[in-house]
Design an enzyme around this catalytic site. Structure first.
Site, PDB file in Angstrom:
ATOM      1  N   THR A 298       2.949   6.029   4.052  1.00  0.00           N
ATOM      2  CA  THR A 298       3.668   6.102   5.314  1.00  0.00           C
ATOM      3  C   THR A 298       4.913   6.979   5.158  1.00  0.00           C
ATOM      4  OG1 THR A 298       2.852   3.971   6.007  1.00  0.00           O
ATOM      5  CG2 THR A 298       4.910   4.692   6.994  1.00  0.00           C
ATOM      6  N   CYS A 407      -1.251  -3.586   3.459  1.00  0.00           N
ATOM      7  CA  CYS A 407       0.117  -3.366   3.905  1.00  0.00           C
ATOM      8  C   CYS A 407       0.890  -4.683   3.951  1.00  0.00           C
ATOM      9  CB  CYS A 407       0.106  -2.704   5.284  1.00  0.00           C
ATOM     10  SG  CYS A 407       1.767  -2.455   5.929  1.00  0.00           S
TER      11      CYS A 407
END
Ligand code: FMN
Ligand code: ZN
Ligand code: ZN
Length: 703
Positions: A298, A407
């Site tokens: 990310t 995540c």
């Protein structure tokens, strides 16, 4: 001036077939001395390394306090010697960066986001009255028509605009790097280097006109190359660009998703107008020792960064995690994450062994394979399915679609996505199953962590379920999930980065998955007859390990000892993207500071190509560069280390480099990062702020 062909020469799309090394690194023996526990690195060719050893014994000074041992002459005492202590917290914060904002209130039960800077801003810099788009690429006297006429709020007078505009940048010798590489510049007059691709010409009536340089022959050539490549590609070599129209339709809920609709109406296969691809009918992929994988990252794993990594040998790349829901809403910022560069479309490196006993599957066609996959997050099976259908409908260049099941960010997990999926095996299996039904020829993969709970891993069970199918699915006759590959990050969800990844657990899972595939009896015992049609990849589910890989030594150790098909690298690549070159050449590379600066320059060039060379693009490029520098500053040049291999979890002490530039590049002070950005992007605009993800990076170096 470079032609398009030359400019792309670094992109492996055009590079010749790789040469197969006579002895492959993963075939080599790692000499281990059982008495001392010393492993000698096979090949050490870096600068002046005296001690090419990894000493594992207790008495090893390197392991005493977790601080990397730097040769005495380079050590210094400054305020920033503390910086390493917060390093792991910094990693957690970095991983959360894009999703961090909403995270502030929620956190895990009132626990503060440890050390994370809140309200990160970069200052918004807007041109007072920017040039109307109808003027941006036109000669002064023949602008395109603006349908708003006098009511248009943008500037129509080119000269007035240019007078007000900030002067051209003097970096890159004042030559627009986009023009230099492509002989075109989509920013036109708004480019911060516009002077280098425009001129004033005398007209017959005595007036002089401002015109942008144009090269018709180049334009033609570019079109020809693009068409010949078979890629749907923009003028600067980017793919997977989704039209505004499609995003608009999505935002209005008007985009057709026939496959998902049929599936949701529970229609059976026979009634499909276009029957879904079975797992066995999908494009084959390949993972092997020669295909090191760049992790999905990310913010950090943006297109320019991935391009740098590909140019250094990354063979598989992943998009940043895209939120399924936002893709379905036509969110432009989310669709921007799916763009890729043509260099990511060339096939991964591939050395089949003569008897093909390595993990090459039946029907694998390397020429049809590519590097770039897309990762999505979704909390509901239908969401994962629809996002997959839309992705495959709109983006022609996707190697595989990966479902994020690792995540750890609270905002993501709270909804049931990311690692929260680990707690819901049936739902996870159903999501992957649905994705596979609608993805046409694109294979589906999953990235897992060891488990949701502390010290209570369930990945091994999950993997078994994903490969063989859980009883719910088998009872319905739906077959297993059909995943073509599984990546396992060797940490559980609460663990974050404070402890080392558990490679022995990864090895266990790897042994299990290999057993399942080799030993058909074992399979028959557990799952009854497995229908070949539901097997992906000719029956092979690739298994990739992930966690703490920081050199070719780690890499080949895991290939050899954990017996994974390949290893995924995340932070290691952020700190030193040439880790891929180390893996390819199987040697340590002691990159000089000026070589490292070249990578930064490349990143900036690629950034301007991706985000534009106008002021907005320059700002965006600077922002992402600073994000990257917050990782790359952690690199301790191996030439000044006392022990090898370097370890990612060893914190750097305060040290000075072998030259001034090396010292600058290792500074943990964000003001120095801005200084580095200025070398290529000039001074930041007034009001520009950069608050690093973590406060540990924002102290000053004074004293
Ligand atoms: C800054 C940052 C961003 C990350 N973003 C993602 C992501 O979008 N998707 C994902 O699956 N993992 C993400 N991860 C996790 C990594 O892919 C990887 O699993 C983890 O960092 C362990 O690998 P490493 O020890 O090589 O860093 C991120 C990690 C970091 C440090
Ligand atoms: Zn206008
Ligand atoms: Zn330009």
């Amino acid at each position: 001036m470079a032609t398009l062909g030359e400019a792309d020469a670094d992109a492996s799309a055009n590079s010749p077939a790789p040469v197969v090394p006579s002895k492959r690194p993963w075939d080599q023996d790692v000499a281990e001395d059982p008495n001392t526990g010393t492993i000698k690195a096979e090949k050490v060719e870096a600068g002046d390394i005296d001690t090419p050893h990894m000493t594992l014994s207790e008495s090893n000074p390197r392991s005493r306090d977790g601080v990397a041992r730097v040769k005495k002459e380079f050590l210094i005492a400054t305020a920033w010697s503390r910086r390493g202590e917060d390093m792991v917290l910094n990693d957690d914060a970095a991983e959360a960066s894009r999703h961090g904002k909403q995270d502030e209130d929620g956190g895990s039960k009132g626990k503060k986001n440890r050390g994370q800077n809140k309200n990160r801003t970069f200052g918004v810099w807007k041109e007072e009255k920017t040039l109307c788009a109808t003027r941006m690429l036109s000669p002064e006297f023949s602008p395109k028509e603006c349908k708003f006429g006098d009511k248009c709020k943008f500037e129509h007078d080119l000269r007035k605009y240019l007078e007000r505009k900030e002067g051209d940048l003097s970096t890159f010798d004042g030559d627009c790097p986009i023009w230099e590489a492509h002989v075109t510049c989509p920013a036109g007059w708004k480019c911060r280097f516009a002077g280098s691709h425009s001129k004033e010409v005398e007209r017959e009536d005595g007036r002089s006109e401002l015109v942008l340089l144009k090269d018709e022959a180049e334009d033609e050539e570019r079109k020809r190359i693009a068409e010949a490549s078979g890629y749907v590609v923009d003028e600067l070599g980017l793919v997977n660009i989704v039209s505004t129209e499609a995003k608009f339709q999505l935002s209005r809920n008007q985009f057709k998703m026939p496959k998902s609709d049929q599936r949701q109406r529970q229609e059976n296969r026979a009634s499909y107008t276009e029957p879904p691809f079975l797992p066995s009918e999908k494009r084959r992929i390949y993972y092997g020792p020669e295909t090191p994988v760049l992790a999905p990252l990310t913010t950090q794993g943006n297109l320019p960064f991935r391009r740098v990594c590909v140019s250094l040998g990354a063979q598989v790349t992943w998009s940043e995690m895209a939120m399924g829901r936002e893709l379905l809403h036509g969110q432009p910022s989310e669709w921007a994450l799916i763009k890729a560069h043509t260099s990511e479309l060339s096939p991964p490196r591939f050395f089949p062994s003569e008897d093909r006993t390595n993990s090459v599957v039946e029907g694998y066609d390397n020429a049809k394979d590519s590097k770039f996959g897309v990762q999505i997050a979704a909390n509901k099976p239908w969401l994962a399915m629809k996002a997959t259908e839309v992705l495959t409908a709109l983006c022609p260049h996707i190697r595989a679609i990966d479902l994020n099941c690792g995540c750890p960010i609270e905002t993501v997990c709270r909804t049931g996505a990311g690692s929260a999926l680990l707690e819901h095996p049936a739902k996870l299996e159903q999501a992957l199953h649905g994705m596979n039904l609608v993805s046409n020829e694109v294979p589906v993969t999953a990235k897992l962590r060891m488990g949701w709970k502390k010290n209570d891993p369930n990945a091994e069970k999950l993997i078994k379920r994903l490969v063989l199918g859980g009883y719910e699915a088998m009872e319905k006759g739906a077959g297993p999930s059909g995943v073509a590959a599984i990546t396992l990050h060797g940490r559980d969800k609460p663990q974050r980065y404070t402890k080392a990844a558990d490679w022995s657990y990864i090895a266990e899972c790897s042994a299990m998955i290999n057993r399942l595939q080799k030993d058909s009896d074992a399979v028959a015992d557990t799952a009854g007859e497995l229908d070949d049609r539901y097997k992906p990849n000719g029956g092979k589910v690739y298994f990739v390990g992930n966690g703490d890989c920081y050199s070719q030594v780690d890499y080949y150790d895991h290939i050899k000892n954990a017996k994974v098909d390949s290893v995924m690298v995340a932070r290691g690549a952020l700190v030193k993207p040439w880790i891929f070159e180390e893996i390819e050449t199987n040697q340590y590379l002691d990159k000089s500071a000026s070589e490292r600066l070249e990578y930064i320059k490349k990143f900036v060039q690629y950034g301007l190509e991706t985000w534009g060379s106008d002021q907005l693009g320059v700002n965006t490029t600077r922002r992402f560069l600073l994000e990257w520098l917050s990782f790359s500053c952690r690199y301790v040049p191996i030439g000044i280390l006392e022990y090898l291999p370097p370890k990612i979890n060893e914190r750097p002490p305060a040290f000075k480099g072998r030259d001034e530039l090396e010292t600058l590049l290792s500074s943990g002070n964000y003001k120095d990062w801005i200084k580095i950005s200025e070398m290529f992007l000039g001074p930041p605009p007034p009001g520009f702020e950069f608050k690093p993800k973590h406060k540990s990076n924002s102290y000053d170096v004074e004293g």
